[in-house]
Design an enzyme around this catalytic site. Structure first.
Site, PDB file in Angstrom:
ATOM      1  N   ASP A 154       0.320  -3.873  -5.218  1.00  0.00           N
ATOM      2  CA  ASP A 154       0.632  -2.660  -4.883  1.00  0.00           C
ATOM      3  C   ASP A 154       1.858  -2.923  -3.625  1.00  0.00           C
ATOM      4  OD1 ASP A 154       1.342   0.211  -4.041  1.00  0.00           O
ATOM      5  OD2 ASP A 154      -0.853   0.303  -3.507  1.00  0.00           O
ATOM      6  N   LYS A 204      -9.530   0.731 -11.246  1.00  0.00           N
ATOM      7  CA  LYS A 204      -8.072   0.581 -10.656  1.00  0.00           C
ATOM      8  C   LYS A 204      -7.937  -0.751 -10.836  1.00  0.00           C
ATOM      9  CE  LYS A 204      -4.864   1.425  -6.752  1.00  0.00           C
ATOM     10  NZ  LYS A 204      -4.819   1.755  -5.315  1.00  0.00           N
ATOM     11  N   ASP A 248       3.247   5.558  -3.426  1.00  0.00           N
ATOM     12  CA  ASP A 248       2.146   4.481  -2.738  1.00  0.00           C
ATOM     13  C   ASP A 248       0.914   5.175  -3.273  1.00  0.00           C
ATOM     14  OD1 ASP A 248       1.238   2.375  -1.837  1.00  0.00           O
ATOM     15  OD2 ASP A 248       1.584   2.898   0.123  1.00  0.00           O
ATOM     16  N   ARG A 253      -4.466   6.715  -8.237  1.00  0.00           N
ATOM     17  CA  ARG A 253      -4.838   7.963  -8.835  1.00  0.00           C
ATOM     18  C   ARG A 253      -4.164   8.365  -9.999  1.00  0.00           C
ATOM     19  NH1 ARG A 253      -3.883  11.201  -3.410  1.00  0.00           N
ATOM     20  NH2 ARG A 253      -4.356   9.149  -2.624  1.00  0.00           N
ATOM     21  N   GLU A 295      -0.526   5.918  -6.034  1.00  0.00           N
ATOM     22  CA  GLU A 295      -0.262   5.312  -7.598  1.00  0.00           C
ATOM     23  C   GLU A 295      -1.545   4.912  -8.279  1.00  0.00           C
ATOM     24  OE1 GLU A 295      -0.520   2.948  -5.204  1.00  0.00           O
ATOM     25  OE2 GLU A 295      -1.821   1.763  -6.143  1.00  0.00           O
ATOM     26  N   ASP A 332      -5.390  -5.080  -4.786  1.00  0.00           N
ATOM     27  CA  ASP A 332      -5.470  -3.635  -5.136  1.00  0.00           C
ATOM     28  C   ASP A 332      -6.008  -3.600  -6.634  1.00  0.00           C
ATOM     29  OD1 ASP A 332      -5.155  -1.062  -4.357  1.00  0.00           O
ATOM     30  OD2 ASP A 332      -3.306  -0.651  -5.033  1.00  0.00           O
ATOM     31  N   LYS A 390       5.534   0.061   1.187  1.00  0.00           N
ATOM     32  CA  LYS A 390       4.704  -0.158   2.006  1.00  0.00           C
ATOM     33  C   LYS A 390       5.377  -1.108   3.143  1.00  0.00           C
ATOM     34  CE  LYS A 390       0.360  -0.374  -0.282  1.00  0.00           C
ATOM     35  NZ  LYS A 390      -0.458   0.822   0.410  1.00  0.00           N
TER      36      LYS A 390
HETATM   37  N1  BES Z   1      -3.972   0.799  -2.452  1.00  0.00           N
HETATM   38  C1  BES Z   1      -3.757   1.540  -1.501  1.00  0.00           C
HETATM   39  C2  BES Z   1      -5.061   1.852  -0.758  1.00  0.00           C
HETATM   40  C3  BES Z   1      -5.176   0.950   0.157  1.00  0.00           C
HETATM   41  C4  BES Z   1      -4.489   0.891   1.483  1.00  0.00           C
HETATM   42  C5  BES Z   1      -6.497   0.053  -0.001  1.00  0.00           C
HETATM   43  C6  BES Z   1      -5.208  -0.227   2.390  1.00  0.00           C
HETATM   44  C7  BES Z   1      -6.791  -1.037   0.956  1.00  0.00           C
HETATM   45  C8  BES Z   1      -6.109  -0.832   2.165  1.00  0.00           C
HETATM   46  C9  BES Z   1      -3.239   2.862  -2.234  1.00  0.00           C
HETATM   47  O1  BES Z   1      -2.766   2.752  -3.370  1.00  0.00           O
HETATM   48  C10 BES Z   1      -2.488   3.622  -1.166  1.00  0.00           C
HETATM   49  O2  BES Z   1      -1.344   2.996  -0.928  1.00  0.00           O
HETATM   50  N2  BES Z   1      -2.777   4.819  -0.893  1.00  0.00           N
HETATM   51  C11 BES Z   1      -2.080   5.286   0.302  1.00  0.00           C
HETATM   52  C12 BES Z   1      -2.187   7.033  -0.050  1.00  0.00           C
HETATM   53  C13 BES Z   1      -1.354   7.758   0.610  1.00  0.00           C
HETATM   54  C14 BES Z   1       0.121   7.577   0.288  1.00  0.00           C
HETATM   55  C15 BES Z   1      -1.787   9.451   0.491  1.00  0.00           C
HETATM   56  C16 BES Z   1      -2.598   5.257   1.614  1.00  0.00           C
HETATM   57  O3  BES Z   1      -3.883   5.038   1.669  1.00  0.00           O
HETATM   58  O4  BES Z   1      -1.947   5.046   2.628  1.00  0.00           O
HETATM   59 ZN    ZN Z   2      -2.925   1.068  -4.477  1.00  0.00          ZN
HETATM   60 ZN    ZN Z   3      -0.473   2.497  -2.966  1.00  0.00          ZN
END
Ligand code: BES
Ligand code: ZN
Ligand code: ZN
Length: 495
Positions: free
Chosen positions: A267, A262, A344, A348, A346, A285, A274
């Site tokens: 992000d 990834k 968010d 996946r 994204e 990210d 966010k």
């Molecule tokens: N890049 C983030 C995951 C992340 C969050 C990595 C904090 C490191 C620290 C990812 O794209 C994301 O935002 N995931 C969301 C998924 C949710 C919306 C299902 C998350 O983890 O809040």
């Molecule tokens: Zn992300």
């Molecule tokens: Zn995200």
């Protein structure tokens, strides 16, 4: 740093000589590099009275001849491990990097399995600790420590082998530095286009490697709508980078391993924006892609006898009038439709199309790495990588490599209920689960839908471990850790 193997210990060759001491019950166990006279002299010094040789305890003193000597406590010999040595050498590097120019250490008493493991841990600890991200500083502090003499009784073939360990370890630590530099780079400088270009430039000098990058047009042609939906609000062209390393000799037995990463250069969360505090540092990210690139690069430079493919999905997740709106239903390269309920989630989506593309290359196994879920930090803590997948043997090999390289990795389950939760009523899948529980495993369940032909697959969520690991002396206090790369290189060595 230059590491030099010497067959004698000469206290005049460096401006700092490290003299290891173990502890046994309440006694000091001096290693053989300590002469009788030196031990006696040390014992008479006032400042050494409280010295117990606990791991990390040091006493700096001068010999009668005026050499700078450092008694280094390494704790109980029975519990002495490669990781102790890696950490202690890292601490020494941080402490003396700008105080000494050269350092001498006799390694014969420091066996942690074999001389190979000892040399590997020393070089790793020192090189990883010496890393600095100072590209953007006007005043860079210059490191003075340039030469490390590793003294040993080993001769002939055994000595040659140790030299090979030094050289190979330096390839891995250099690759880790490349990955850290990428991840630490700010998103205004390192975006999908410049990232792809930088990888192209870096691989240009590596033998047996080919580079391809698919931009927006190619992604449209291949129907990678999920990847493109993440890029929709971006000012930059998305890049699906496809690297191949083919070893010199390929036989029917040569394994083909694919590494997918990834690469979200930033992000914002997209329309599911966010909050400010959570957005800061989202330049990291892309750690999954940099991790995979570093492992790929090391495998090629080490000329490992395994074919390695590396597919990196690069874009940022930004917002403008073209950005994908929540509730959108998008079709990916595989033909499956996804209801995007949260922009968010994204990573996946990008990975889904990358995995589908990679399956068509028919590798023996696919491993992906991603900073995929915040839930990963809740599940396994910020110091552990989570591993999930469809093949316990592959997962077992990764766990074994993690253990061997002293990196933390833990398996989480993908159960049918998680697959059920990722189904949508109006599309084949949705991109978030119905509850906030099990987020890491549900994201993995989503990804599994894009693995074809029963290909072995493992997913590494490095959302925690990819970022600052300041508790480890060989990781920067703040910034990309570069962890998991050593695990992957070990896995590829044994594939
Ligand atoms: N890049 C983030 C995951 C992340 C969050 C990595 C904090 C490191 C620290 C990812 O794209 C994301 O935002 N995931 C969301 C998924 C949710 C919306 C299902 C998350 O983890 O809040
Ligand atoms: Zn992300
Ligand atoms: Zn995200």
């Amino acid at each position: 740093m230059k590491f030099q193997l010497n067959t004698t210990t000469d206290f005049t060759e460096s401006d700092l000589v490290i003299l290891p001491v173990f502890k046994s019950d309440d006694d000091l166990k001096f290693t053989s590099v300590w002469t009788k006279e030196l031990k006696a002299f040390f014992g008479e010094l006032k400042l050494t009275k409280g010295f117990k040789a606990s791991a990390g305890e040091t006493v700096l003193f001068n010999s009668i001849e005026g050499h700078n000597l450092l008694a280094l406590g390494l704790g109980d010999k029975k519990s002495f491990k490669a990781e102790t040595l890696r950490r202690e050498m890292a601490k020494l590097t941080t402490a003396y990097q700008s105080k000494a120019t050269s350092l001498t250490l006799n390694i014969d008493a420091l066996k942690t399995g074999g001389a190979d493991a000892t040399v590997n841990a020393i070089v790793e600890g020192m090189e990883l600790a010496a890393y600095k991200f100072d590209k953007y500083l006007s005043n860079k502090s210059k490191a003075t420590l340039k030469k490390v003499s590793l003294d040993t009784k080993e001769k002939g073939a055994a000595l040659k082998k140790l030299q090979a360990v030094v050289d190979q370890t330096l390839i891995v630590t250099e690759s880790i530095a490349v990955a850290r530099d990428f991840v630490n780079s700010p998103p205004n400088d390192l975006h999908s286009e410049s990232y792809s270009k930088a990888v192209k430039k870096d691989v240009a000098k590596i033998k047996g490697v080919t580079f391809k990058a698919h931009g927006k047009k190619e992604l449209q042609k291949m129907g990678a709508g999920l990847f493109l939906s993440v890029n929709a609000g971006s000012a930059f062209d998305p890049q699906m980078v496809h690297l191949t390393y083919t070893p010199k000799k390929v036989t029917k037995k040569t394994k083909h391993i694919a590494l997918v990463g990834k690469g979200l250069t930033f992000d914002t969360g997209g329309y599911s924006l966010k909050p400010g505090g959570s957005m800061v540092n989202m330049k990291f990210d892309m750690a999954g892609s940099s991790t995979m690139y570093a492992a790929f690069r090391a495998a090629a430079l080490l000329e490992l006898p395994v074919k390695v493919t590396c597919v990196l999905g690069m874009t940022d997740n930004a917002v403008n009038e073209h950005a994908t709106m929540p509730d959108s239903i998008v079709t990916g390269r595989s033909g499956k439709t996804v209801e995007i309920l949260n922009t968010d989630a994204e990573g996946r989506l990008v990975l889904a199309d990358c995995l589908d593309y990679t399956c068509d290359l028919k590798p023996d196994a696919i491993i992906d790495a991603a900073t995929l879920t915040g839930a990963c930090l809740v599940a396994v803590g910020s110091e552990t990588a989570a591993v999930l997948g469809n093949d316990d043997k592959l997962i077992g090999s990764l766990l074994k490599s993690a253990k061997k390289t002293d990196e933390y990795m833990w398996q989480l389950p993908i159960i049918p209920e998680f697959h059920e939760d990722m189904k949508s009523n109006i599309a084949d899948l949705k991109n978030i689960g119905g509850s906030r529980f099990g987020g890491t495993a549900k994201a993995a369940a989503f990804l599994e839908n894009f693995i074809k032909d029963d290909i072995s697959w493992a997913h590494l969520d490095i959302a925690g471990i990819g970022d600052s690991q300041g508790h480890l002396p060989y990781c920067p206090k703040k910034g990309a850790s570069g962890l998991v790369i050593r695990t992957l290189v070990d896995y590829l060595r044994n594939a």
